[in-house]
Design a protein around this motif. Structure first.
Motif, PDB file in Angstrom:
ATOM      1  N   VAL A  42       1.542   6.922   0.797  1.00  0.00           N
ATOM      2  CA  VAL A  42       1.704   8.532   0.812  1.00  0.00           C
ATOM      3  C   VAL A  42       0.896   8.894   2.262  1.00  0.00           C
ATOM      4  CG1 VAL A  42       1.401   8.734  -1.515  1.00  0.00           C
ATOM      5  CG2 VAL A  42      -0.741   8.614  -0.223  1.00  0.00           C
ATOM      6  N   GLU A  43       1.108  10.139   2.553  1.00  0.00           N
ATOM      7  CA  GLU A  43       0.272  10.506   3.763  1.00  0.00           C
ATOM      8  C   GLU A  43      -0.799  11.578   3.429  1.00  0.00           C
ATOM      9  OE1 GLU A  43       4.108  11.154   6.622  1.00  0.00           O
ATOM     10  OE2 GLU A  43       3.354  12.961   5.327  1.00  0.00           O
ATOM     11  N   VAL A  46      -1.076   7.247   6.944  1.00  0.00           N
ATOM     12  CA  VAL A  46      -0.360   6.697   5.961  1.00  0.00           C
ATOM     13  C   VAL A  46      -1.203   5.609   5.062  1.00  0.00           C
ATOM     14  CG1 VAL A  46       1.582   5.227   5.299  1.00  0.00           C
ATOM     15  CG2 VAL A  46       1.867   7.192   7.292  1.00  0.00           C
ATOM     16  N   ILE A  47      -1.483   6.003   3.870  1.00  0.00           N
ATOM     17  CA  ILE A  47      -2.198   4.766   3.109  1.00  0.00           C
ATOM     18  C   ILE A  47      -1.397   4.459   1.952  1.00  0.00           C
ATOM     19  CG2 ILE A  47      -4.378   5.981   3.755  1.00  0.00           C
ATOM     20  CD1 ILE A  47      -4.412   7.304   0.878  1.00  0.00           C
ATOM     21  N   ALA A  56      -1.534   4.121  -1.766  1.00  0.00           N
ATOM     22  CA  ALA A  56      -2.275   4.926  -2.953  1.00  0.00           C
ATOM     23  C   ALA A  56      -2.886   3.940  -3.924  1.00  0.00           C
ATOM     24  CB  ALA A  56      -1.339   5.799  -3.519  1.00  0.00           C
ATOM     25  N   CYS A  57      -2.252   2.702  -4.225  1.00  0.00           N
ATOM     26  CA  CYS A  57      -2.949   1.724  -5.218  1.00  0.00           C
ATOM     27  C   CYS A  57      -3.990   1.240  -4.921  1.00  0.00           C
ATOM     28  CB  CYS A  57      -1.624   0.809  -5.352  1.00  0.00           C
ATOM     29  SG  CYS A  57      -1.589  -0.519  -4.234  1.00  0.00           S
ATOM     30  N   ILE A  58      -4.548   1.135  -3.582  1.00  0.00           N
ATOM     31  CA  ILE A  58      -5.884   0.689  -3.290  1.00  0.00           C
ATOM     32  C   ILE A  58      -6.721   1.754  -2.705  1.00  0.00           C
ATOM     33  CG2 ILE A  58      -4.671  -1.824  -2.995  1.00  0.00           C
ATOM     34  CD1 ILE A  58      -4.894  -1.380   0.172  1.00  0.00           C
ATOM     35  N   SER A  59      -6.441   2.963  -2.713  1.00  0.00           N
ATOM     36  CA  SER A  59      -7.033   3.821  -2.319  1.00  0.00           C
ATOM     37  C   SER A  59      -7.867   5.002  -3.106  1.00  0.00           C
ATOM     38  CB  SER A  59      -6.396   4.836  -1.123  1.00  0.00           C
ATOM     39  OG  SER A  59      -5.822   3.977  -0.350  1.00  0.00           O
ATOM     40  N   ALA A  60      -8.953   5.506  -2.664  1.00  0.00           N
ATOM     41  CA  ALA A  60      -9.544   6.367  -3.637  1.00  0.00           C
ATOM     42  C   ALA A  60      -9.886   7.650  -2.827  1.00  0.00           C
ATOM     43  CB  ALA A  60     -11.006   5.834  -4.001  1.00  0.00           C
ATOM     44  N   VAL A  61     -10.208   8.637  -3.739  1.00  0.00           N
ATOM     45  CA  VAL A  61     -10.473   9.881  -3.328  1.00  0.00           C
ATOM     46  C   VAL A  61     -11.972   9.899  -2.227  1.00  0.00           C
ATOM     47  CG1 VAL A  61     -11.668  12.479  -3.947  1.00  0.00           C
ATOM     48  CG2 VAL A  61      -9.642  11.164  -5.349  1.00  0.00           C
ATOM     49  N   PRO A  62     -11.741   9.983  -0.924  1.00  0.00           N
ATOM     50  CA  PRO A  62     -12.992   9.890  -0.168  1.00  0.00           C
ATOM     51  C   PRO A  62     -14.095  10.882  -0.168  1.00  0.00           C
ATOM     52  CG  PRO A  62     -11.185  11.026   1.033  1.00  0.00           C
ATOM     53  CD  PRO A  62     -10.692  10.731  -0.451  1.00  0.00           C
ATOM     54  N   SER A  63     -15.289  10.745   0.185  1.00  0.00           N
ATOM     55  CA  SER A  63     -16.482  11.321   0.069  1.00  0.00           C
ATOM     56  C   SER A  63     -16.180  12.445   1.491  1.00  0.00           C
ATOM     57  CB  SER A  63     -17.687  10.647   0.099  1.00  0.00           C
ATOM     58  OG  SER A  63     -17.872   9.826   1.097  1.00  0.00           O
ATOM     59  N   GLY A  64     -17.051  13.674   1.372  1.00  0.00           N
ATOM     60  CA  GLY A  64     -17.303  14.413   2.502  1.00  0.00           C
ATOM     61  C   GLY A  64     -16.154  15.403   2.624  1.00  0.00           C
ATOM     62  N   LYS A  65     -15.358  15.487   1.566  1.00  0.00           N
ATOM     63  CA  LYS A  65     -14.124  16.647   1.588  1.00  0.00           C
ATOM     64  C   LYS A  65     -14.255  17.387   0.403  1.00  0.00           C
ATOM     65  CE  LYS A  65     -10.801  13.936   4.362  1.00  0.00           C
ATOM     66  NZ  LYS A  65      -9.698  14.254   4.919  1.00  0.00           N
ATOM     67  N   LYS A  66     -13.937  18.528   0.513  1.00  0.00           N
ATOM     68  CA  LYS A  66     -14.053  19.291  -0.894  1.00  0.00           C
ATOM     69  C   LYS A  66     -12.564  19.604  -1.094  1.00  0.00           C
ATOM     70  CE  LYS A  66     -17.709  22.223   0.117  1.00  0.00           C
ATOM     71  NZ  LYS A  66     -18.567  23.556   0.622  1.00  0.00           N
ATOM     72  N   LEU A 123      -8.507  17.841  -0.501  1.00  0.00           N
ATOM     73  CA  LEU A 123      -7.584  16.668   0.095  1.00  0.00           C
ATOM     74  C   LEU A 123      -6.070  16.778  -0.347  1.00  0.00           C
ATOM     75  CD1 LEU A 123      -7.658  13.658   1.177  1.00  0.00           C
ATOM     76  CD2 LEU A 123      -7.873  12.944  -1.321  1.00  0.00           C
ATOM     77  N   THR A 124      -5.262  16.823   0.744  1.00  0.00           N
ATOM     78  CA  THR A 124      -3.807  17.182   0.615  1.00  0.00           C
ATOM     79  C   THR A 124      -3.134  15.922   0.732  1.00  0.00           C
ATOM     80  OG1 THR A 124      -3.981  19.204   1.823  1.00  0.00           O
ATOM     81  CG2 THR A 124      -2.015  18.191   1.598  1.00  0.00           C
ATOM     82  N   ILE A 125      -2.404  15.281  -0.296  1.00  0.00           N
ATOM     83  CA  ILE A 125      -1.419  14.092  -0.174  1.00  0.00           C
ATOM     84  C   ILE A 125      -0.163  14.603  -0.227  1.00  0.00           C
ATOM     85  CG2 ILE A 125      -1.143  12.012  -1.531  1.00  0.00           C
ATOM     86  CD1 ILE A 125      -3.927  12.089  -2.349  1.00  0.00           C
ATOM     87  N   ASN A 126       0.729  14.033   0.693  1.00  0.00           N
ATOM     88  CA  ASN A 126       2.048  14.050   0.816  1.00  0.00           C
ATOM     89  C   ASN A 126       2.858  12.914   0.064  1.00  0.00           C
ATOM     90  OD1 ASN A 126       4.477  15.123   1.226  1.00  0.00           O
ATOM     91  ND2 ASN A 126       4.728  14.673   3.363  1.00  0.00           N
ATOM     92  N   VAL A 127       3.293  13.040  -1.185  1.00  0.00           N
ATOM     93  CA  VAL A 127       4.320  11.954  -1.700  1.00  0.00           C
ATOM     94  C   VAL A 127       5.637  12.018  -1.419  1.00  0.00           C
ATOM     95  CG1 VAL A 127       4.993  10.925  -3.846  1.00  0.00           C
ATOM     96  CG2 VAL A 127       2.624  12.158  -3.877  1.00  0.00           C
ATOM     97  N   TYR A 128       6.076  10.741  -0.778  1.00  0.00           N
ATOM     98  CA  TYR A 128       7.703  10.997  -0.275  1.00  0.00           C
ATOM     99  C   TYR A 128       8.224   9.740  -0.671  1.00  0.00           C
ATOM    100  CZ  TYR A 128       5.379   8.120   3.399  1.00  0.00           C
ATOM    101  OH  TYR A 128       4.663   6.998   3.904  1.00  0.00           O
ATOM    102  N   SER A 129       9.509   9.705  -0.871  1.00  0.00           N
ATOM    103  CA  SER A 129      10.153   8.410  -1.177  1.00  0.00           C
ATOM    104  C   SER A 129      10.805   7.863  -0.471  1.00  0.00           C
ATOM    105  CB  SER A 129      11.316   9.214  -2.319  1.00  0.00           C
ATOM    106  OG  SER A 129      10.767   9.837  -3.362  1.00  0.00           O
ATOM    107  N   ASP A 130      10.792   6.552  -0.233  1.00  0.00           N
ATOM    108  CA  ASP A 130      11.295   5.692   0.325  1.00  0.00           C
ATOM    109  C   ASP A 130      12.602   5.086  -0.265  1.00  0.00           C
ATOM    110  OD1 ASP A 130      12.047   3.508   2.016  1.00  0.00           O
ATOM    111  OD2 ASP A 130      10.140   2.550   2.008  1.00  0.00           O
ATOM    112  N   PRO A 131      13.712   5.491   0.633  1.00  0.00           N
ATOM    113  CA  PRO A 131      14.985   5.301  -0.077  1.00  0.00           C
ATOM    114  C   PRO A 131      15.364   3.763  -0.296  1.00  0.00           C
ATOM    115  CG  PRO A 131      15.215   6.062   2.177  1.00  0.00           C
ATOM    116  CD  PRO A 131      13.828   6.274   2.027  1.00  0.00           C
TER     117      PRO A 131
END
Length: 83
Positions: free
Chosen positions: A47-48, A58-59, A61-71, A73-81
């Protein structure tokens, strides 16, 4: 600390805790992020994520968590064909 997470392209908004896995936040919000290996190797869950500089990283999502220091967060979910 609570973070407002916005999932694009559908503009789904969820509240999350710092350190909470992104896949759990997405699932709770009804947002589907495809997965494969759940270890970050296959990149099916890419996801972006918006940065403070206005760019996107680009990260896996399966190994990422909500980061600290932000109120917010925008995550763009896109499909890989290929998947």
């Amino acid at each position: 600390m609570t973070v407002k997470v916005k999932f694009l392209p559908d503009n789904v908004i969820a509240e999350a805790q710092v350190g909470e896995p992104i896949l759990e936040v997405a699932s709770r919000a009804g947002v589907f992020i495809p997965t494969g290996c759940l270890m970050g190797s296959c990149h099916a869950c890419e996801v972006e994520i918006g940065t403070d500089e206005g760019q996107e990283d680009v990260i896996c999502a399966c190994i990422s968590a909500v980061p600290s220091g932000k109120k917010e967060l925008t995550i763009n979910v896109y499909s890989d064909p290929v998947w």
